[in-house]
Design an enzyme around this catalytic site. Sequence first.
Site, PDB file in Angstrom:
ATOM      1  N   ASN A  20       0.884  -1.267   0.073  1.00 42.58           N
ATOM      2  CA  ASN A  20       0.177  -0.015  -0.013  1.00 42.58           C
ATOM      3  C   ASN A  20       0.951   1.037  -0.136  1.00 42.58           C
ATOM      4  OD1 ASN A  20      -1.339   2.292   1.169  1.00 42.58           O
ATOM      5  ND2 ASN A  20      -3.102   0.973   1.694  1.00 42.58           N
ATOM      6  N   ASP A  22      -0.175   4.550  -0.107  1.00 42.67           N
ATOM      7  CA  ASP A  22      -0.749   5.715   0.369  1.00 42.67           C
ATOM      8  C   ASP A  22       0.077   6.643   1.096  1.00 42.67           C
ATOM      9  OD1 ASP A  22      -3.159   4.501  -0.627  1.00 42.67           O
ATOM     10  OD2 ASP A  22      -3.840   3.940   1.610  1.00 42.67           O
ATOM     11  N   HIS A  23       0.903   6.143   1.742  1.00 43.11           N
ATOM     12  CA  HIS A  23       1.818   7.171   2.738  1.00 43.11           C
ATOM     13  C   HIS A  23       3.113   7.444   2.047  1.00 43.11           C
ATOM     14  CE1 HIS A  23      -1.314   6.805   5.781  1.00 43.11           C
ATOM     15  NE2 HIS A  23      -0.959   5.661   5.624  1.00 43.11           N
ATOM     16  N   ARG A  31       4.404  18.504   1.251  1.00 47.01           N
ATOM     17  CA  ARG A  31       5.091  20.010   0.542  1.00 47.01           C
ATOM     18  C   ARG A  31       4.131  20.388  -0.653  1.00 47.01           C
ATOM     19  NH1 ARG A  31      10.166  21.514   2.227  1.00 47.01           N
ATOM     20  NH2 ARG A  31       9.798  21.698   4.538  1.00 47.01           N
ATOM     21  N   HIS A  56      -5.676   3.703  -1.641  1.00 48.25           N
ATOM     22  CA  HIS A  56      -6.734   4.147  -1.254  1.00 48.25           C
ATOM     23  C   HIS A  56      -6.997   5.698  -1.526  1.00 48.25           C
ATOM     24  CE1 HIS A  56      -9.543   4.425   2.642  1.00 48.25           C
ATOM     25  NE2 HIS A  56     -10.113   4.860   1.522  1.00 48.25           N
ATOM     26  N   ARG A  58      -9.275   8.399  -1.184  1.00 44.52           N
ATOM     27  CA  ARG A  58     -10.077   8.733   0.085  1.00 44.52           C
ATOM     28  C   ARG A  58     -11.160   9.853  -0.418  1.00 44.52           C
ATOM     29  NH1 ARG A  58      -8.820   6.664   5.419  1.00 44.52           N
ATOM     30  NH2 ARG A  58     -10.423   7.968   6.043  1.00 44.52           N
ATOM     31  N   ARG A  62      -6.910  13.022   0.868  1.00 43.46           N
ATOM     32  CA  ARG A  62      -5.698  13.353   1.734  1.00 43.46           C
ATOM     33  C   ARG A  62      -4.439  12.899   1.461  1.00 43.46           C
ATOM     34  NH1 ARG A  62      -7.222  10.263   7.340  1.00 43.46           N
ATOM     35  NH2 ARG A  62      -9.234  11.201   6.822  1.00 43.46           N
ATOM     36  N   HIS A  63      -4.048  11.759   0.596  1.00 45.47           N
ATOM     37  CA  HIS A  63      -3.109  11.035   0.075  1.00 45.47           C
ATOM     38  C   HIS A  63      -3.055  10.793  -1.281  1.00 45.47           C
ATOM     39  CE1 HIS A  63      -5.239   7.528   1.579  1.00 45.47           C
ATOM     40  NE2 HIS A  63      -4.781   7.519   2.631  1.00 45.47           N
ATOM     41  N   GLU A  83      -8.262   0.690  -2.963  1.00 41.82           N
ATOM     42  CA  GLU A  83      -9.192   1.015  -1.943  1.00 41.82           C
ATOM     43  C   GLU A  83     -10.293   2.014  -2.158  1.00 41.82           C
ATOM     44  OE1 GLU A  83      -7.303   0.986   1.601  1.00 41.82           O
ATOM     45  OE2 GLU A  83      -6.219  -0.852   1.409  1.00 41.82           O
ATOM     46  N   THR A 113      -6.949   6.542  10.186  1.00 39.70           N
ATOM     47  CA  THR A 113      -6.976   5.498   9.037  1.00 39.70           C
ATOM     48  C   THR A 113      -8.291   4.692   9.362  1.00 39.70           C
ATOM     49  OG1 THR A 113      -5.574   3.533   8.470  1.00 39.70           O
ATOM     50  CG2 THR A 113      -5.712   4.153  10.982  1.00 39.70           C
ATOM     51  N   THR A 114      -8.277   3.616   8.230  1.00 38.39           N
ATOM     52  CA  THR A 114      -9.487   2.967   8.452  1.00 38.39           C
ATOM     53  C   THR A 114      -9.584   2.130   9.739  1.00 38.39           C
ATOM     54  OG1 THR A 114      -8.934   2.834   6.005  1.00 38.39           O
ATOM     55  CG2 THR A 114     -11.001   1.490   6.784  1.00 38.39           C
ATOM     56  N   GLU A 164     -11.255  -9.132   3.351  1.00 40.62           N
ATOM     57  CA  GLU A 164      -9.911  -8.579   3.668  1.00 40.62           C
ATOM     58  C   GLU A 164     -10.390  -8.788   5.373  1.00 40.62           C
ATOM     59  OE1 GLU A 164      -7.353  -6.190   1.753  1.00 40.62           O
ATOM     60  OE2 GLU A 164      -6.619  -5.408   3.648  1.00 40.62           O
ATOM     61  N   HIS A 207      -3.835  -4.377   7.721  1.00 38.93           N
ATOM     62  CA  HIS A 207      -3.912  -3.206   8.537  1.00 38.93           C
ATOM     63  C   HIS A 207      -2.895  -3.368   9.936  1.00 38.93           C
ATOM     64  CE1 HIS A 207      -5.086   0.463  10.161  1.00 38.93           C
ATOM     65  NE2 HIS A 207      -5.869   0.690   9.176  1.00 38.93           N
ATOM     66  N   GLY A 208      -1.895  -2.430   9.926  1.00 39.33           N
ATOM     67  CA  GLY A 208      -1.019  -2.359  11.153  1.00 39.33           C
ATOM     68  C   GLY A 208      -0.029  -3.237  11.060  1.00 39.33           C
ATOM     69  N   GLY A 229       1.064  -1.432   4.302  1.00 39.81           N
ATOM     70  CA  GLY A 229       1.562  -0.058   3.796  1.00 39.81           C
ATOM     71  C   GLY A 229       2.379   0.813   4.936  1.00 39.81           C
ATOM     72  N   HIS A 230       1.726   1.217   5.878  1.00 37.73           N
ATOM     73  CA  HIS A 230       2.364   2.176   6.559  1.00 37.73           C
ATOM     74  C   HIS A 230       3.617   1.908   7.382  1.00 37.73           C
ATOM     75  CE1 HIS A 230       2.890   4.757  10.455  1.00 37.73           C
ATOM     76  NE2 HIS A 230       2.301   5.637   9.536  1.00 37.73           N
TER      77      HIS A 230
HETATM   78  N1  PXP Z   1      -6.084  -2.947   3.933  1.00 36.64           N
HETATM   79  C1  PXP Z   1      -7.034  -2.215   4.028  1.00 36.64           C
HETATM   80  C2  PXP Z   1      -8.098  -2.386   3.569  1.00 36.64           C
HETATM   81  C3  PXP Z   1      -6.636  -0.579   4.626  1.00 36.64           C
HETATM   82  O1  PXP Z   1      -7.529   0.190   4.445  1.00 36.64           O
HETATM   83  C4  PXP Z   1      -5.199  -0.260   4.944  1.00 36.64           C
HETATM   84  C5  PXP Z   1      -4.752   0.893   5.443  1.00 36.64           C
HETATM   85  O2  PXP Z   1      -5.051   1.793   4.509  1.00 36.64           O
HETATM   86  C6  PXP Z   1      -4.358  -1.404   4.846  1.00 36.64           C
HETATM   87  C7  PXP Z   1      -4.702  -2.713   4.526  1.00 36.64           C
HETATM   88  C8  PXP Z   1      -2.881  -1.267   5.106  1.00 36.64           C
HETATM   89  O3  PXP Z   1      -2.664  -0.942   6.590  1.00 36.64           O
HETATM   90  P1  PXP Z   1      -1.498  -0.505   6.785  1.00 36.64           P
HETATM   91  O4  PXP Z   1      -0.934   0.898   6.089  1.00 36.64           O
HETATM   92  O5  PXP Z   1      -1.668  -0.114   8.384  1.00 36.64           O
HETATM   93  O6  PXP Z   1      -0.282  -1.348   6.681  1.00 36.64           O
END
Ligand code: PXP
Length: 264
Positions: A20, A22-23, A31, A56, A58, A62-63, A83, A113-114, A164, A207-208, A229-230
């Site tokens: 992912n 996004d970040h 910036r 994602h 949104r 935001r990203h 997403e 976050t979600t 998921e 997630h996480g 991702g994060h």
């Molecule tokens: N899966 C879904 C559905 C999510 O919404 C996210 C966060 O955008 C992730 C996975 C990835 O989560 P993380 O960025 O915490 O790894």
Amino acid sequence: MSAGPRTMQPILGYLRLGVNIDHVATLRNARGGRHPDPLRAAHLAVEAGADGITAHLREDRRHISDADITRLKSELTRPLNLEMAATDEMLAIALKHVPNACCLVPERREERTTEGGLNVSTAGPHLARIIGLLKDKGIRVSLFIEADAKAIEASARLGADIVELHTGAYCERALDDDATGMAHELSRIATAARLGAETGLEVHAGHGLTYNTVAAVARLPQVVELNIGHFLVGEAVFGGLDKAIRRMRTLMDGARLPAAGGSG
Ligand code: PXP
């Protein structure tokens, strides 16, 4: 039987990694310029072992931006998992770009976050309509849900291809060093993964997840894809994205080997 050299074969199926990005966009947007470019990160992720890219879009942008989705869709060499919230605006964007998959997630503007899974059990015809229209276009539909039997059953009823499972609570217990809580959350995820597969759904999780939490989830035989991702983008600050993804990939592959305790 020949006594030639033996390599350890995974006894579980291959576990895909969706990275992912996004970040990377979060950092770019801080910036307002073009650096760092999420598309460049996506190419690098693929070279480092990502099987797909997740982004994602949104409602508040935001990203990831609309232009990012256009570029990802036209230039990526691996599947794009978009997403999105189950809104008509996002539906139109998905139908225009036709990503490989859409993961429908709950979205609240004020959240960082979600935070939880989709409330599928009480979902009305709106969600079923969105799923149907995406599927009609050949897009695989995933629902981001809590690891819960009712949510699995509702997802199957709604016609989803994939669930998921939200691993956020499990990862939070890990951050708190709460071994009992981790075991409890992991057992919920394992039960939901079994039920999902029995119901005929493809099972993903995410997630996480971090280096510390990935193996236990990767060991669940029914889980065929993780989206991360994060943590990877955070680790990239210290050692580079390539190294972070390769290490995550190695941990995932290692967890599927018999020596890691994986079983069918
Ligand atoms: N899966 C879904 C559905 C999510 O919404 C996210 C966060 O955008 C992730 C996975 C990835 O989560 P993380 O960025 O915490 O790894």
